[in-house]
Motif scaffolding. Structure first.
Motif, mmCIF file in Angstrom:
data_model
loop_
_atom_site.group_PDB
_atom_site.id
_atom_site.type_symbol
_atom_site.label_atom_id
_atom_site.label_comp_id
_atom_site.label_asym_id
_atom_site.label_seq_id
_atom_site.Cartn_x
_atom_site.Cartn_y
_atom_site.Cartn_z
ATOM 1 N N PHE A 57 6.335 -24.636 10.453
ATOM 2 C CA PHE A 57 4.979 -24.194 10.802
ATOM 3 C C PHE A 57 4.072 -24.215 9.567
ATOM 4 N N PHE A 58 4.680 -24.148 8.378
ATOM 5 C CA PHE A 58 3.889 -24.355 7.151
ATOM 6 C C PHE A 58 3.473 -25.823 7.053
ATOM 7 N N ASN A 59 4.366 -26.729 7.445
ATOM 8 C CA ASN A 59 4.006 -28.150 7.503
ATOM 9 C C ASN A 59 2.849 -28.387 8.470
ATOM 10 N N VAL A 60 2.878 -27.649 9.574
ATOM 11 C CA VAL A 60 1.799 -27.759 10.569
ATOM 12 C C VAL A 60 0.485 -27.267 9.962
ATOM 13 N N LEU A 61 0.547 -26.126 9.298
ATOM 14 C CA LEU A 61 -0.659 -25.552 8.695
ATOM 15 C C LEU A 61 -1.221 -26.467 7.611
ATOM 16 N N PHE A 62 -0.345 -27.132 6.861
ATOM 17 C CA PHE A 62 -0.783 -28.041 5.800
ATOM 18 C C PHE A 62 -1.305 -29.365 6.351
ATOM 19 N N GLY A 63 -1.026 -29.647 7.616
ATOM 20 C CA GLY A 63 -1.549 -30.858 8.247
ATOM 21 C C GLY A 63 -0.595 -32.031 8.277
ATOM 22 N N ASP A 64 0.654 -31.845 7.801
ATOM 23 C CA ASP A 64 1.631 -32.934 7.815
ATOM 24 C C ASP A 64 2.271 -33.110 9.187
ATOM 25 N N MET A 65 2.329 -32.009 9.951
ATOM 26 C CA MET A 65 2.982 -32.029 11.248
ATOM 27 C C MET A 65 2.094 -31.370 12.300
ATOM 28 N N SER A 66 2.541 -31.456 13.535
ATOM 29 C CA SER A 66 1.889 -30.780 14.649
ATOM 30 C C SER A 66 2.939 -29.899 15.322
ATOM 31 N N VAL A 67 2.501 -28.939 16.121
ATOM 32 C CA VAL A 67 3.469 -28.099 16.839
ATOM 33 C C VAL A 67 4.288 -28.973 17.787
ATOM 34 N N VAL A 68 3.602 -29.879 18.479
ATOM 35 C CA VAL A 68 4.266 -30.766 19.440
ATOM 36 C C VAL A 68 3.996 -32.219 19.061
ATOM 37 N N GLY A 69 5.029 -33.039 19.132
ATOM 38 C CA GLY A 69 4.891 -34.453 18.806
ATOM 39 C C GLY A 69 6.264 -35.077 18.674
ATOM 40 N N PRO A 70 6.352 -36.347 18.372
ATOM 41 C CA PRO A 70 7.660 -36.981 18.159
ATOM 42 C C PRO A 70 8.359 -36.362 16.947
ATOM 43 N N ARG A 71 9.643 -36.040 17.085
ATOM 44 C CA ARG A 71 10.372 -35.447 15.965
ATOM 45 C C ARG A 71 10.501 -36.450 14.826
ATOM 46 N N PRO A 72 10.229 -36.026 13.577
ATOM 47 C CA PRO A 72 10.367 -36.935 12.436
ATOM 48 C C PRO A 72 11.835 -37.112 12.060
ATOM 49 N N HIS A 73 12.174 -38.300 11.599
ATOM 50 C CA HIS A 73 13.547 -38.585 11.179
ATOM 51 C C HIS A 73 13.616 -38.681 9.659
ATOM 52 N N MET A 74 14.835 -38.583 9.136
ATOM 53 C CA MET A 74 15.046 -38.827 7.712
ATOM 54 C C MET A 74 14.573 -40.244 7.395
ATOM 55 N N VAL A 75 14.088 -40.447 6.183
ATOM 56 C CA VAL A 75 13.534 -41.747 5.793
ATOM 57 C C VAL A 75 14.553 -42.860 5.986
ATOM 58 N N SER A 76 15.803 -42.610 5.622
ATOM 59 C CA SER A 76 16.843 -43.638 5.754
ATOM 60 C C SER A 76 17.059 -44.013 7.218
ATOM 61 N N HIS A 77 17.017 -43.001 8.100
ATOM 62 C CA HIS A 77 17.194 -43.263 9.531
ATOM 63 C C HIS A 77 15.985 -43.973 10.118
ATOM 64 N N THR A 78 14.795 -43.595 9.673
ATOM 65 C CA THR A 78 13.575 -44.237 10.161
ATOM 66 C C THR A 78 13.596 -45.730 9.853
ATOM 67 N N ASN A 79 13.970 -46.065 8.620
ATOM 68 C CA ASN A 79 14.040 -47.481 8.228
ATOM 69 C C ASN A 79 15.065 -48.237 9.068
ATOM 70 N N MET A 80 16.179 -47.585 9.366
ATOM 71 C CA MET A 80 17.237 -48.219 10.144
ATOM 72 C C MET A 80 16.796 -48.445 11.596
ATOM 73 N N TYR A 81 16.233 -47.399 12.213
ATOM 74 C CA TYR A 81 15.835 -47.511 13.621
ATOM 75 C C TYR A 81 14.629 -48.426 13.802
ATOM 76 N N ALA A 82 13.769 -48.495 12.794
ATOM 77 C CA ALA A 82 12.599 -49.370 12.890
ATOM 78 C C ALA A 82 13.021 -50.830 13.039
ATOM 79 N N GLN A 83 14.169 -51.172 12.448
ATOM 80 C CA GLN A 83 14.674 -52.549 12.527
ATOM 81 C C GLN A 83 15.497 -52.787 13.794
ATOM 82 N N ARG A 84 16.155 -51.733 14.279
ATOM 83 C CA ARG A 84 17.082 -51.900 15.407
ATOM 84 C C ARG A 84 16.472 -51.597 16.771
ATOM 85 N N ILE A 85 15.512 -50.672 16.822
ATOM 86 C CA ILE A 85 14.999 -50.190 18.106
ATOM 87 C C ILE A 85 13.568 -50.667 18.332
#
Length: 450
Positions: free
Chosen positions: A352-380
């Motif tokens: 909720f501090f991330n939300v207050l700082f503007g990096d996140m929202s209360v509701v939205g797609p869950r963020p993944h670890m950077v390594s997983h994001t890079n992997m899924y971006a290529q596969r999915i």
């Protein structure tokens, strides 16, 4: 050339708008608003109501429209009507009008219109379900999974008011559009649905010509190429029609402001009323069980793929694989205290501090670890669409059973489908529904919360 018979359905919208006008005009006489000329006022509010309703698509409530989609229409209609109403004071130079009485009038109108809107929607659904009235007869051309799902919807969702009459398989040797056309005319079919992937361009053009010349509604079922988009954005560049693959409500400034305001207010409430006293307690318990920091910080990808530090209460013993390996069932890295806060999702509260700082929202797609994001971006396929909006503490995919460990590609594919649906269909009410369901799931406990 055989035209379909008319239906009384066309009278529903004019009738509802007329009743709404009666409500907003009759309510005027119940309050001492101190008007110079009440008839000028009634004419003004009637014209304003209709103009706002047209712009707001207030009466564009279809048989498949969900109740959650009606509420934003009501709020927008009343908000703009309120602005128009108070503008009357300055526009017609009537400073003696009672602002209090005007406010009371607006409250009454809002209550009556809301009751009428929901009541008529409910009664129409019951009318279609029980009495089988307001029915539209439909046929489907095609034979694939999406066609079968659509037919199942026609047969199970009786409140939609569709009567499925026949399916024509393009794969049958005896198939011909001419036979379909004869069937449509003889059985007075109202709507034609067809699978766009199963017909040739020539057949589609023939079908369009028939529908236009015989006043039948024609609707197509998208192909099965894993295009998850629900809405196509239709625009004109001069006189050239342009289709965009998806419309994103949160790109609209008003929607963006509303969501950000909700995020700020919600996160402040959690930080002040929950984290202010819970954090010291958890800090002591976490420290007593294992050495290391109270908070865990991890780089994740957010809006526009930008990296940010995502905060959580530490639930594992410090280890070198924390930023690479996702938690699994029976993971030995998870502490006893960590197992509890993960099961109840308490470990996510610092976000909720991330939300207050503007990096996140209360509701939205869950963020993944950077390594997983890079992997899924290529596969999915379509995975990167999730980054069109800010990531959330919770999301539609999470309350739909796709949270926690990703065991197979099917898990992440389904998560992406739900995330894209959320992005294209965002509303404040949907956010509230997801937040409430998340709280309910946290209290009950979830199978994959480990």
């Amino acid at each position: 050339m055989n035209y379909k018979k008319g239906r009384y359905s066309s009278l529903i919208k004019p009738l509802f708008s007329f009743i709404d006008l009666v409500i907003i005009n009759m309510a005027v006489f119940y309050f001492e608003i101190n008007l110079k000329n009440i008839y000028v006022f009634c004419l003004y509010i009637s014209i304003s109501w209709i103009l706002i309703a047209v712009k707001n698509h207030f009466y564009e409530v279809h048989r498949h429209t969900r109740l959650i989609q009606i509420t934003p229409l009501l709020f927008r209609q009343i908000i703009f009507f309120t602005i128009a109403l108070y503008a009357f004071i300055g526009f017609f130079k009537q400073p003696n009008i009672s602002r209090l009485a005007l406010g009371e009038y607006l409250i009454l109108v809002f209550i009556l219109i809301t009751i009428f809107k929901f009541l008529t929607t409910y009664l129409l659904k019951k009318y279609r379900t029980v009495l089988r009235g307001n029915i539209r007869r439909v046929i489907v051309i095609g034979d694939n999974e999406k066609v079968r799902q659509l037919i199942k919807t026609f047969n199970t969702r009786l409140d939609y008011g569709y009567k499925f009459e026949a399916k024509f398989s393009v794969k049958d040797e005896s198939f011909s559009l001419e036979y379909c056309f004869d069937y449509i005319i003889e059985n007075n079919i109202d709507e034609i649905y067809f699978s766009v992937s199963e017909l040739s361009n020539k057949q589609i053009n023939t079908l369009i010509d028939f529908a236009d010349n015989n006043l039948r509604e024609l609707k197509f079922i998208p192909d099965n190429k894993e295009i998850y988009s629900k809405k196509l954005k239709y625009e004109y560049y001069d006189y050239i029609p342009i289709l965009s693959i998806r419309a994103i409500p949160l790109q609209e400034p008003v929607n963006k402001f509303v969501k950000r305001l909700f995020d700020i207010l919600f996160s402040i409430c959690i930080i002040v009323f929950v984290l202010s006293w819970l954090t010291p307690i958890l800090a002591i318990l976490i420290k007593l069980e294992s050495k290391g920091p109270v908070f865990f910080k991890q780089s994740r990808n957010g809006f526009n793929y930008k990296e940010f530090d995502c905060y959580k209460f530490r639930s594992m013993t410090p280890n070198k694989h924390a930023h690479l390996a996702q938690a699994t069932k029976g993971d030995l890295r998870i502490t006893k205290m960590g197992a509890f806060i993960r099961k109840t999702s308490i470990d996510e509260l610092p976000q909720f501090f991330n939300v207050l700082f503007g990096d996140m929202s209360v509701v939205g797609p869950r963020p993944h670890m950077v390594s997983h994001t890079n992997m899924y971006a290529q596969r999915i396929d379509k995975f990167m669409v999730r980054h069109f909006v800010k990531p959330g503490i919770t999301g539609l995919a999470q309350i739909s059973g796709f949270r926690g460990e990703i065991e197979t590609d099917k898990d992440i594919i389904n998560r992406v489908k739900y995330d894209i649906f959320y992005i294209e269909n965002w509303s404040l009410l949907l956010d509230l529904k997801i937040a409430f369901q998340t709280l309910t799931n946290a209290v009950k406990g979830e199978e994959k919360a480990y």
